[in-house]
Every structure is written in C-alpha cells, then in structure tokens.
Design a protein around this motif. Structure first.
Motif, PDB file in Angstrom:
ATOM      1  N   ASN A  91       1.450   3.346  12.241  1.00  0.00           N
ATOM      2  CA  ASN A  91       2.823   3.151  12.648  1.00  0.00           C
ATOM      3  C   ASN A  91       3.964   3.013  11.525  1.00  0.00           C
ATOM      4  O   ASN A  91       4.745   3.808  11.385  1.00  0.00           O
ATOM      5  CB  ASN A  91       2.746   2.035  13.494  1.00  0.00           C
ATOM      6  N   ALA A  92       3.518   2.192  10.619  1.00  0.00           N
ATOM      7  CA  ALA A  92       4.314   2.001   9.382  1.00  0.00           C
ATOM      8  C   ALA A  92       4.607   3.031   8.674  1.00  0.00           C
ATOM      9  O   ALA A  92       5.627   3.422   8.232  1.00  0.00           O
ATOM     10  CB  ALA A  92       3.828   0.728   8.614  1.00  0.00           C
ATOM     11  N   PHE A  93       3.557   3.915   8.188  1.00  0.00           N
ATOM     12  CA  PHE A  93       3.551   5.010   7.411  1.00  0.00           C
ATOM     13  C   PHE A  93       4.173   6.220   7.873  1.00  0.00           C
ATOM     14  O   PHE A  93       4.565   7.253   7.204  1.00  0.00           O
ATOM     15  CB  PHE A  93       2.073   5.426   6.950  1.00  0.00           C
ATOM     16  N   MET A  94       4.401   6.265   9.417  1.00  0.00           N
ATOM     17  CA  MET A  94       5.314   7.174   9.897  1.00  0.00           C
ATOM     18  C   MET A  94       6.975   7.144   9.407  1.00  0.00           C
ATOM     19  O   MET A  94       7.541   7.968   9.671  1.00  0.00           O
ATOM     20  CB  MET A  94       5.251   7.249  11.451  1.00  0.00           C
ATOM     21  N   LEU A  99       0.990  -1.274   0.277  1.00  0.00           N
ATOM     22  CA  LEU A  99      -0.043  -0.034  -0.097  1.00  0.00           C
ATOM     23  C   LEU A  99       0.906   1.183   0.121  1.00  0.00           C
ATOM     24  O   LEU A  99       2.008   1.492   0.638  1.00  0.00           O
ATOM     25  CB  LEU A  99      -1.014  -0.168   1.196  1.00  0.00           C
ATOM     26  N   ARG A 100       0.396   2.311  -0.651  1.00  0.00           N
ATOM     27  CA  ARG A 100       1.069   3.614  -0.739  1.00  0.00           C
ATOM     28  C   ARG A 100       0.314   4.396  -0.038  1.00  0.00           C
ATOM     29  O   ARG A 100      -0.929   4.267   0.210  1.00  0.00           O
ATOM     30  CB  ARG A 100       1.242   4.056  -2.227  1.00  0.00           C
ATOM     31  N   ARG A 101       0.803   5.641   0.548  1.00  0.00           N
ATOM     32  CA  ARG A 101       0.432   6.627   1.581  1.00  0.00           C
ATOM     33  C   ARG A 101      -0.889   6.904   0.640  1.00  0.00           C
ATOM     34  O   ARG A 101      -0.509   7.412  -0.814  1.00  0.00           O
ATOM     35  CB  ARG A 101       1.390   7.694   1.818  1.00  0.00           C
ATOM     36  N   GLY A 102      -1.807   7.133   1.390  1.00  0.00           N
ATOM     37  CA  GLY A 102      -3.140   8.023   0.374  1.00  0.00           C
ATOM     38  C   GLY A 102      -3.901   6.578  -0.168  1.00  0.00           C
ATOM     39  O   GLY A 102      -5.211   6.794  -0.566  1.00  0.00           O
ATOM     40  N   MET A 105      -4.289 -14.138   9.030  1.00  0.00           N
ATOM     41  CA  MET A 105      -3.788 -13.507  10.357  1.00  0.00           C
ATOM     42  C   MET A 105      -3.158 -14.705  11.053  1.00  0.00           C
ATOM     43  O   MET A 105      -3.733 -15.797  10.906  1.00  0.00           O
ATOM     44  CB  MET A 105      -5.203 -13.047  11.182  1.00  0.00           C
ATOM     45  N   PRO A 106      -2.113 -14.515  11.717  1.00  0.00           N
ATOM     46  CA  PRO A 106      -1.404 -13.118  12.123  1.00  0.00           C
ATOM     47  C   PRO A 106      -0.892 -12.712  10.668  1.00  0.00           C
ATOM     48  O   PRO A 106      -0.586 -13.402   9.928  1.00  0.00           O
ATOM     49  CB  PRO A 106      -0.676 -13.234  13.169  1.00  0.00           C
ATOM     50  N   CYS A 107      -0.430 -11.425  10.773  1.00  0.00           N
ATOM     51  CA  CYS A 107       0.249 -10.852   9.481  1.00  0.00           C
ATOM     52  C   CYS A 107       1.431  -9.892   9.947  1.00  0.00           C
ATOM     53  O   CYS A 107       1.253  -9.340  10.998  1.00  0.00           O
ATOM     54  CB  CYS A 107      -0.586 -10.489   8.309  1.00  0.00           C
ATOM     55  N   PHE A 108       2.074  -9.410   9.204  1.00  0.00           N
ATOM     56  CA  PHE A 108       3.178  -8.317   9.754  1.00  0.00           C
ATOM     57  C   PHE A 108       2.851  -7.061   8.792  1.00  0.00           C
ATOM     58  O   PHE A 108       2.732  -7.323   7.369  1.00  0.00           O
ATOM     59  CB  PHE A 108       4.696  -8.885   9.280  1.00  0.00           C
ATOM     60  N   SER A 145       4.995  -4.033  13.003  1.00  0.00           N
ATOM     61  CA  SER A 145       3.874  -4.585  13.905  1.00  0.00           C
ATOM     62  C   SER A 145       3.528  -5.937  13.439  1.00  0.00           C
ATOM     63  O   SER A 145       3.190  -6.116  12.202  1.00  0.00           O
ATOM     64  CB  SER A 145       2.544  -3.537  13.890  1.00  0.00           C
ATOM     65  N   LYS A 146       3.310  -6.751  14.484  1.00  0.00           N
ATOM     66  CA  LYS A 146       2.449  -8.123  14.357  1.00  0.00           C
ATOM     67  C   LYS A 146       1.158  -7.744  14.506  1.00  0.00           C
ATOM     68  O   LYS A 146       0.741  -7.583  15.571  1.00  0.00           O
ATOM     69  CB  LYS A 146       3.222  -9.181  15.015  1.00  0.00           C
ATOM     70  N   VAL A 147       0.371  -8.098  13.611  1.00  0.00           N
ATOM     71  CA  VAL A 147      -1.003  -7.882  13.703  1.00  0.00           C
ATOM     72  C   VAL A 147      -1.829  -9.294  13.580  1.00  0.00           C
ATOM     73  O   VAL A 147      -1.540 -10.295  12.846  1.00  0.00           O
ATOM     74  CB  VAL A 147      -1.655  -7.166  12.383  1.00  0.00           C
ATOM     75  N   LYS A 148      -2.533  -9.539  14.912  1.00  0.00           N
ATOM     76  CA  LYS A 148      -3.305 -10.766  15.135  1.00  0.00           C
ATOM     77  C   LYS A 148      -4.899 -10.849  14.665  1.00  0.00           C
ATOM     78  O   LYS A 148      -5.217 -11.941  14.430  1.00  0.00           O
ATOM     79  CB  LYS A 148      -3.083 -11.114  16.571  1.00  0.00           C
ATOM     80  N   LYS A 149      -5.338  -9.446  14.733  1.00  0.00           N
ATOM     81  CA  LYS A 149      -6.854  -9.356  14.306  1.00  0.00           C
ATOM     82  C   LYS A 149      -6.955  -8.359  13.350  1.00  0.00           C
ATOM     83  O   LYS A 149      -6.185  -7.164  13.615  1.00  0.00           O
ATOM     84  CB  LYS A 149      -7.663  -9.262  15.754  1.00  0.00           C
ATOM     85  N   ALA A 150      -8.002  -8.300  12.536  1.00  0.00           N
ATOM     86  CA  ALA A 150      -8.173  -7.490  11.321  1.00  0.00           C
ATOM     87  C   ALA A 150      -8.246  -6.079  11.957  1.00  0.00           C
ATOM     88  O   ALA A 150      -8.023  -4.997  11.302  1.00  0.00           O
ATOM     89  CB  ALA A 150      -9.238  -7.697  10.666  1.00  0.00           C
ATOM     90  N   ASP A 151      -9.071  -5.790  13.176  1.00  0.00           N
ATOM     91  CA  ASP A 151      -9.073  -4.403  13.676  1.00  0.00           C
ATOM     92  C   ASP A 151      -7.698  -3.916  14.193  1.00  0.00           C
ATOM     93  O   ASP A 151      -7.921  -2.945  14.613  1.00  0.00           O
ATOM     94  CB  ASP A 151     -10.086  -4.484  14.766  1.00  0.00           C
ATOM     95  N   GLN A 152      -6.876  -4.577  14.109  1.00  0.00           N
ATOM     96  CA  GLN A 152      -5.226  -4.087  14.698  1.00  0.00           C
ATOM     97  C   GLN A 152      -4.727  -3.317  13.329  1.00  0.00           C
ATOM     98  O   GLN A 152      -3.550  -2.723  13.427  1.00  0.00           O
ATOM     99  CB  GLN A 152      -4.669  -4.970  15.276  1.00  0.00           C
TER     100      GLN A 152
END
Length: 333
Positions: A189-192, A140-143, A159-162, A175-182
């Motif tokens: 965090n990554a786009f920062m 994904l790109r910003r925007g 899930m999980p995914c990184f 981030s390690k994401v375990k549920k879709a709402d995360q």
C-alpha cells in the motif's frame, strides 16, 4: 502589466494523491487574502499543465520561462508565489528550485529544507541530532522489501507500528500494523505512493499540533491543537471527512502547552524555515510519569481551508488570518 498592488499567485494542485485537497486550500487562501492590497490569482499545476484559473471560469496558460500569463492581450507578472501544494512538486523543493531560477519570492522554506522535511526518515534522523525526540524507525526502498524479515521488523520496531510513505504527503498509503503478518500488504500500500517507505514505532499518547511563523520583526507560535479521533490514527477520513475532534486550545497543562510551543519554535529555527509551518507531536509518558514530547512530522505547506488547523489556531490566538498572510508576504520585500 504592472500595477501598484502586488500580484500574488496561489500555487496549488501538484502531482500527488492530495491534488484536490490542495485545490481546497487554494480556495481557502483566496478567501483570506487582503484583496484591497493584493491582486490574487489561483495557479493550478499538474504535470506540465500550468494554468491560471480566471474569475470568468476561463483559464490562461502560464509561461514557464518567467511564470507570467496573458490577460486581455497583456502580460501579467507575479510578484510573489504562495505555495499550497501538498506533496510533489510543491512540498519537496522542486517548485522552490524553479522559483529560485526565475527570481520569484515564495512563501515556503528553501530547496534544502523542503526536500528534508518531505523525507520523513531523513528529517527524523537529522533532528534527532539536535535532541528532538522521534520514534524509532527503519526505511525500505522499492526492491528492498525482503531486506528485513517480519520477525526482524517486529523485534526492532515492535507492534503495533506504522507503515507510511517516507517521502510523500501524510494522508495516503499509511497503515497501522498490529501483527507481523499485516506488514506485507501495508508495504504494498505504501509503495503505491512512494519509492521509499518508513516503518515507525507506535507511540501511545496525546496527539497535538502547533503552527508557527516568523518574520524579521516577530515570532508567532499559535495555540496548541489537540487531535482526537476514534479512527486507528489521524488518517484521510479523520483529516478531511470530519472523523476527528480538533480542540484548540488543547486540554493540557499550561506548562506542557508552553513546552510544545517552545519546541515548535526551536524546530523552526533549527531548520531555518520560512512562512507558516505546522509541527505534529505526540506526548507520551516517561517511566517517572513526566511528559515526553515526540515530533511526528513537520508540515511546510499546511492545509488552509477555513476548518484547517492553522486558521483554527489563528482564530484561537485572536489574530486575523488576513493579517498573518500579509505579514508573511511582506517579509520577503
């Protein structure tokens, strides 16, 4: 000021969140280099501030026209640049392009390879074409944060995914994401850290890493290191704050170790690398119980403190890091 000894710049710093980590690698390299053979200076780069750290605590400005500096009224030219910047501009081809322009040999791969290995999503898709196993991922790109719904991402990647910056170092914004709402906070965090973010499938297995370098005379692949951490993944604290076990040689079969070393050497050749690289893998199991080697990342400016993976592997191989660095420098001449 020309001398009979080659003059080496250890180029460190950079503009990423890993600036200070790079300074530690520079200090490690400075301690490793053969001072009887080389004059060695640390060059710290941040933005447009390029300077040499002198032994008396003073600094000297780098002339960007030719990468020289003044010492006691005389000009010092470098013969070689050892790049140990983690992140931009030393790991993505920018610094390499500059050194090409001023005709200064350097320690890493060339512009294209550095740009490619820095972009994790591009690298994965490139190496997949050569039969290298990689995790499924989307970018994904910003925007474009709403390009896929959380449900679509969960269905496509699982899930999980990184969630990680696609083109940055590997210590920040992951981030390690375990549920879709995360997903949403992980993406923020990554786009920062980066304009492009990769969402990558989680692979359950044994994490290992292998270093390699090649010269005109020889090919050297180091012993495999097993990476064991109680953290969710090999994050900043695991890397730099000791929250990890690094076991060299890894507790794996000789056959698997040889296969990992062979794949590391093959990736080195596919990319036509230069200097030391380190390839991170995760070993999973196929349905029939056999091992599957999956590439996670190619690091072209690996950490070089005394406790970093490469110096550990050099010691485990019964080699002297001083000789390894001499091999790499002299291969350019």
């Amino acid at each position: 000021m020309r001398t009979t000894k080659r003059t080496i710049a250890i180029v460190c710093g950079g503009d990423s969140s890993e600036h200070d980590v790079s300074l530690r690698s520079a200090q490690g390299l400075f301690s490793f280099f053969d001072k009887e053979r080389y004059n060695v200076y640390i060059v710290d780069i941040k933005g447009t501030d390029w300077h040499v750290n002198l032994s008396d605590g003073q600094t000297a400005r780098i002339d960007k026209n030719d990468f020289s500096f003044k010492l006691n009224g005389k000009t010092v030219w470098f013969d070689y640049a050892y790049i140990t910047i983690h992140g931009t501009p030393g790991e993505n081809g920018i610094m390499q392009g500059y050194f090409e322009l001023v005709h200064l040999p350097y320690s890493t791969s060339g512009v294209l390879v550095e740009a490619l290995t820095f972009d994790k999503f591009a690298l994965n898709n490139y190496l997949r074409g050569f039969g290298v196993n990689v995790a499924k991922s989307i970018m994904l790109r910003r925007g474009e944060e709403n390009k896929f719904t959380e449900q679509q991402i969960e269905q496509e990647i699982g899930m999980p995914c990184f969630v990680k910056p696609a083109a940055d170092g590997s210590s920040f914004g992951v981030s390690k994401v375990k549920k879709a709402d995360q997903l949403a906070p992980a993406l923020r965090n990554a786009f920062m850290e980066c304009e492009e973010v990769m969402i990558e499938a989680y692979l359950q297995g044994t994490e290992v890493t292998v270093g390699c370098y090649k010269t005109r005379e020889k090919s050297v692949v180091f012993p495999v290191t097993e990476v064991v951490t109680d953290n969710e993944f090999f994050d900043y604290d695991a890397k730099y704050n000791g929250q990890v076990q690094e076991i060299t040689p890894a507790r794996i079969s000789p056959e698997l170790s040889a296969a990992l070393q062979a794949e590391t050497s093959r990736i080195y050749d596919i990319l036509h690398c230069n200097g030391i690289i380190r390839v991170d893998f995760i070993v999973t199991k196929n349905a029939d119980g056999t091992d599957r080697i999956n590439m996670l990342e190619v690091n072209t400016t690996p950490g070089m403190t005394a406790t970093s993976f490469i110096p550990q592997q050099v010691r485990a191989a019964g080699l002297d890091i001083k000789d390894v660095l001499t091999d790499i420098v002299e291969n350019q001449f």
